[in-house]
Design an enzyme around this catalytic site. Structure first.
Site, PDB file in Angstrom:
ATOM      1  N   ASP A  33       0.725  -1.189  -0.087  1.00  0.00           N
ATOM      2  CA  ASP A  33       0.148   0.100   0.156  1.00  0.00           C
ATOM      3  C   ASP A  33       0.877   1.313  -0.031  1.00  0.00           C
ATOM      4  O   ASP A  33       2.330   1.247   0.028  1.00  0.00           O
ATOM      5  CB  ASP A  33      -0.874  -0.174   1.324  1.00  0.00           C
ATOM      6  CG  ASP A  33      -2.337   0.660   0.912  1.00  0.00           C
ATOM      7  OD1 ASP A  33      -2.663   1.341   0.099  1.00  0.00           O
ATOM      8  OD2 ASP A  33      -3.185  -0.014   1.547  1.00  0.00           O
ATOM      9  N   GLU A  53      -0.668   1.726  -5.343  1.00  0.00           N
ATOM     10  CA  GLU A  53      -0.358   3.274  -5.003  1.00  0.00           C
ATOM     11  C   GLU A  53      -1.477   3.974  -5.529  1.00  0.00           C
ATOM     12  O   GLU A  53      -1.362   5.093  -5.871  1.00  0.00           O
ATOM     13  CB  GLU A  53       0.980   3.618  -5.501  1.00  0.00           C
ATOM     14  CG  GLU A  53       1.408   3.027  -6.798  1.00  0.00           C
ATOM     15  CD  GLU A  53       0.893   3.969  -7.765  1.00  0.00           C
ATOM     16  OE1 GLU A  53      -0.208   3.018  -8.143  1.00  0.00           O
ATOM     17  OE2 GLU A  53       1.103   4.968  -8.104  1.00  0.00           O
ATOM     18  N   ASP A  95      -9.914   3.275  -3.756  1.00  0.00           N
ATOM     19  CA  ASP A  95     -10.601   2.008  -3.288  1.00  0.00           C
ATOM     20  C   ASP A  95     -11.746   1.872  -4.110  1.00  0.00           C
ATOM     21  O   ASP A  95     -12.664   3.003  -3.949  1.00  0.00           O
ATOM     22  CB  ASP A  95     -10.758   2.166  -1.991  1.00  0.00           C
ATOM     23  CG  ASP A  95      -9.444   1.893  -0.921  1.00  0.00           C
ATOM     24  OD1 ASP A  95      -8.433   2.046  -1.712  1.00  0.00           O
ATOM     25  OD2 ASP A  95      -9.306   1.715   0.234  1.00  0.00           O
TER      26      ASP A  95
HETATM   27  C1  GLA Z   1      -5.918   1.259   1.201  1.00  0.00           C
HETATM   28  C2  GLA Z   1      -5.987   0.260   0.332  1.00  0.00           C
HETATM   29  C3  GLA Z   1      -7.185  -0.548   0.725  1.00  0.00           C
HETATM   30  C4  GLA Z   1      -6.792  -1.558   1.939  1.00  0.00           C
HETATM   31  C5  GLA Z   1      -6.730  -0.345   2.921  1.00  0.00           C
HETATM   32  C6  GLA Z   1      -6.227  -1.026   4.268  1.00  0.00           C
HETATM   33  O1  GLA Z   1      -7.063   2.207   1.381  1.00  0.00           O
HETATM   34  O2  GLA Z   1      -6.378   0.779  -0.964  1.00  0.00           O
HETATM   35  O3  GLA Z   1      -7.160  -1.668  -0.682  1.00  0.00           O
HETATM   36  O4  GLA Z   1      -5.828  -2.101   1.555  1.00  0.00           O
HETATM   37  O5  GLA Z   1      -5.773   0.766   2.516  1.00  0.00           O
HETATM   38  O6  GLA Z   1      -5.900  -0.150   5.425  1.00  0.00           O
END
Ligand code: GLA
Length: 654
Positions: free
Chosen positions: A158, A191, A215
């Site tokens: 991440d 990323e 996300d």
């Molecule tokens: C970010 C990532 C997600 C998940 C969260 C976990 O937002 O993009 O897919 O892994 O962190 O905290």
């Protein structure tokens, strides 16, 4: 000199011509191939967030093995954020949370391996993970070594708490550390597409897949938003370097089954990594059928030298297609609109060779049909038809689409029109075609519900239209109207069916009405459902808090999340709309939004960008003559993070 020229020429070649030449990938012999096809598996985040422990991971591995998912190719069991202890051990190694993972990750990896599966883990190219646990920036060697010692097979890496240091350095450090372990570990970059990793960084750092966006969340708006961001990225994908539009939400409850089928089919033509994000231990049959659709898994895993792409965009109707290595094409016909639609493209647009006929297999129903070249399907609202199309003759019945269309909403005693269209895209006629509509008891049709024609030629269509008058049922109930079609073909009798279910609306009662007490004709919301008399809790209905803006609490109103649209039927019976609007205090000053009021599509009022923490702003609008009110919230220009927006005291006076 000649060499320099060659280099210059190849640098000028269009990227589409040579996907593998985009970046300087690591020499093939440097590491074993880890992701020659898009990785498949499961990840804890979408369903469980930080609420994870070793029992969940074990039980999920059991369920993946026993449900048939393992045998269908779902291999990786991936633990996302929150598995670590708050501190590293005395030797500087990450360790598992002693309460939630008392057996440690190695034992878990052994267990998962024993089930014929592989284990994935998570960290961040930052000082901390997104949830605030210790992460791997400047600890790359020791962490990669630790995971390899544990038997980890996959790392999702991440981007939180990255201290603003260059992504290339941070992600390369981990890629090299992973390689030095000598273990075959799939490297998944997360990323969020910020450095356009598909253009070079992804492969340069040894990544096998890279997120292309922020996300995903469990709603249609999110899935469509992510889909739109995939356009143009197809040229960059290939073995050991996949575009990742984020993990699946199928089965998590926030979308309809039709929406989940569309999500899954689209991810398959995109050659997306298929990482299920639901509770595998408690899947219903619909979810199981989606995740285990072998035809679509085959589409996803087939590498023909090109990721699927959007080949046609007609507004709400879109056509996505992916060439398959056997010369067929996988097609997804998407309908983003509110009603049924016939969506299609020609075989030529799909990239198929010219032929007199095509064999079309429906990848959900498994039925096969013959098409003369137009590859079309009847697609329900927020749904997708998935086909695979081969050039060549077939004795199957003609490909047809049958679509019932009507108004978006229905008012009692006001006549409206519905049409049922039967289109023949086959190579032979439909004989003795009958189309019959069914409306609720007591409703009035202009003439017979049955319409017939002796013959619908190949390439032709038959449309039946009725004028319908609705009678009052219960206000705001949706009313179901169905239509059935039947016809004979050289391959036997066929039947088709279509339905619409518009809301039966009536104007709000005379006097002052809280908007939270009125039915919505439609709602769109950035996170979770629109809340009535609560703030937006982001997940399930009713999970918000009392509406609070600028330190003042309000008993009524709507709690939404940008981008949002809530439509309320006024039927030209009302005079004013008023509300106090702002970002809810629960975001502690974060977030910024713009509120907009539309009447029949025209802007009646718009606020400035309202920041979190500010006092509520009054909105008072004349809505005389407005049939449909649309309350919209857009993000303030800085992304929709924390955009919890309240329409406090929202009131319509009629
Ligand atoms: C970010 C990532 C997600 C998940 C969260 C976990 O937002 O993009 O897919 O892994 O962190 O905290």
């Amino acid at each position: 000199m000649r060499r320099a020229l060659t280099l210059l020429v190849s640098a000028l070649l269009p990227l589409a011509a040579a996907p593998a030449a985009i970046a300087a990938p690591e020499p093939a012999e440097a590491r074993a191939v880890s992701a020659s096809t898009p990785p498949m598996g499961w990840n804890s985040w979408n369903k469980f967030g930080c609420d994870i422990d070793e029992d969940l991971i074990r039980q999920t591995a059991d369920a993946i093995a026993s449900s048939g998912m393992r045998d269908a190719g779902y291999t990786y069991v991936n633990i996302d954020d929150c598995w670590m202890a708050r501190d590293r051990d005395a030797r500087g190694r990450l360790q598992a949370d002693p309460v939630r993972f008392p057996g440690g990750i190695k034992a878990l990896a052994d267990y998962v391996h024993g089930k014929g599966l592989k284990l994935g883990i998570y960290s961040s190219a930052g000082t901390h993970t997104c949830a605030g646990y210790p992460a791997s920036l400047d600890h790359e060697e020791v962490d990669a070594r630790t995971w390899a010692d544990w038997g980890v097979d996959y790392l999702k890496y991440d981007n939180c708490f990255n201290e603003g240091r260059p992504a290339l350095d941070r992600y390369r450090a981990m890629g090299e550390a992973l390689r030095r372990t000598g273990r075959d570990i799939v490297y998944s970059l997360c990323e969020w597409g910020q450095n356009r990793p598909w253009e070079g960084l992804g492969r340069q750092v040894g990544g096998h897949l890279w997120r292309t966006t922020g996300d995903i969340s469990d709603n249609w708006t999110s899935v469509m938003g992510i889909l739109d961001q995939q356009v143009g990225l197809e040229r960059y994908a290939g073995p050991d370097g996949w575009n990742d539009p984020d993990m699946l939400e199928v089965g998590n409850g926030g979308m309809t089954d039709a929406e989940y089928r569309a999500h899954f089919a689209l991810w398959a033509v995109l050659n997306a990594p298929l990482i299920a994000g639901n509770d595998i231990r408690a899947m219903d049959d619909a979810t199981r059928r989606i995740l285990l659709n072998r035809d679509l898994l085959e589409v996803d895993q087939d590498w023909s030298g090109a990721q699927g792409r959007k080949v046609r965009d007609d507004g709400d109707g879109e056509v996505w297609a992916k060439p398959m290595s056997d010369g067929s094409v996988a097609v997804v016909l998407l309908n983003r609109g509110a009603g049924n639609a016939a969506v299609g493209a020609t075989a030529t647009e799909l990239g198929l060779p010219s032929a007199r006929s095509y064999r079309v297999k429906d990848l959900w129903s498994k039925e096969q049909h013959a098409s003369a070249g137009m590859i079309r399907g009847a697609v329900p609202s927020h749904g997708a038809v998935a086909y695979r199309v081969w050039p060549g003759a077939t004795k199957a019945a003609p490909l047809t689409s049958f679509t019932l269309t009507g108004p978006e909403l229905v008012e009692a005693d006001r006549p409206f029109t519905v049409s049922a269209g039967l289109v023949n895209d086959g190579t032979s006629p439909l004989l003795a075609a009958r189309v019959q509509i069914q409306v609720p008891d007591g409703w009035v049709l202009d003439g017979s519900p049955l319409r017939e024609t002796a013959f619908v030629r190949a390439g032709g269509s038959f449309t039946a239209t009725w004028t319908v008058t609705a009678r009052p049922i219960a206000a705001a109930a949706t009313v179901r109207m169905t239509a059935a079609a039947g016809y004979r073909t050289t391959a036997g009798a066929q039947s088709r069916w279509s339905e619409i279910a518009p809301p039966l609306v009536s104007a709000p009662p005379t006097g002052a009405n809280s908007v939270s007490g009125l039915p919505f004709v439609s709602e769109v919301n950035g996170w979770g459902p629109v809340e009535r008399d609560r703030s937006n809790g982001e997940q399930s209905a009713g999970d918000g808090r009392p509406i609070t803006v600028g330190g003042v609490q309000y008993a009524t109103g709507l709690g939404v999340h940008a981008p949002s649209s809530v439509r309320v039927y006024l039927g030209s019976a009302c005079s004013t709309f008023s509300a106090l609007v702002g970002v809810d205090d629960e975001k502690d000053g974060r977030g910024s939004v713009v509120f907009r009021v539309l009447g029949d599509g025209e802007e009646l009022a718009v606020t400035a960008v309202l920041p979190g923490g500010a006092a509520a702003v009054p909105v008072d609008v004349d809505v005389t003559g407005v049939r449909m009110l649309d309350l919209q919230v857009a993000d303030g220009g800085d992304g929709n993070d924390s955009d919890h927006a309240d329409w406090a005291n929202a009131t319509i006076t009629c």
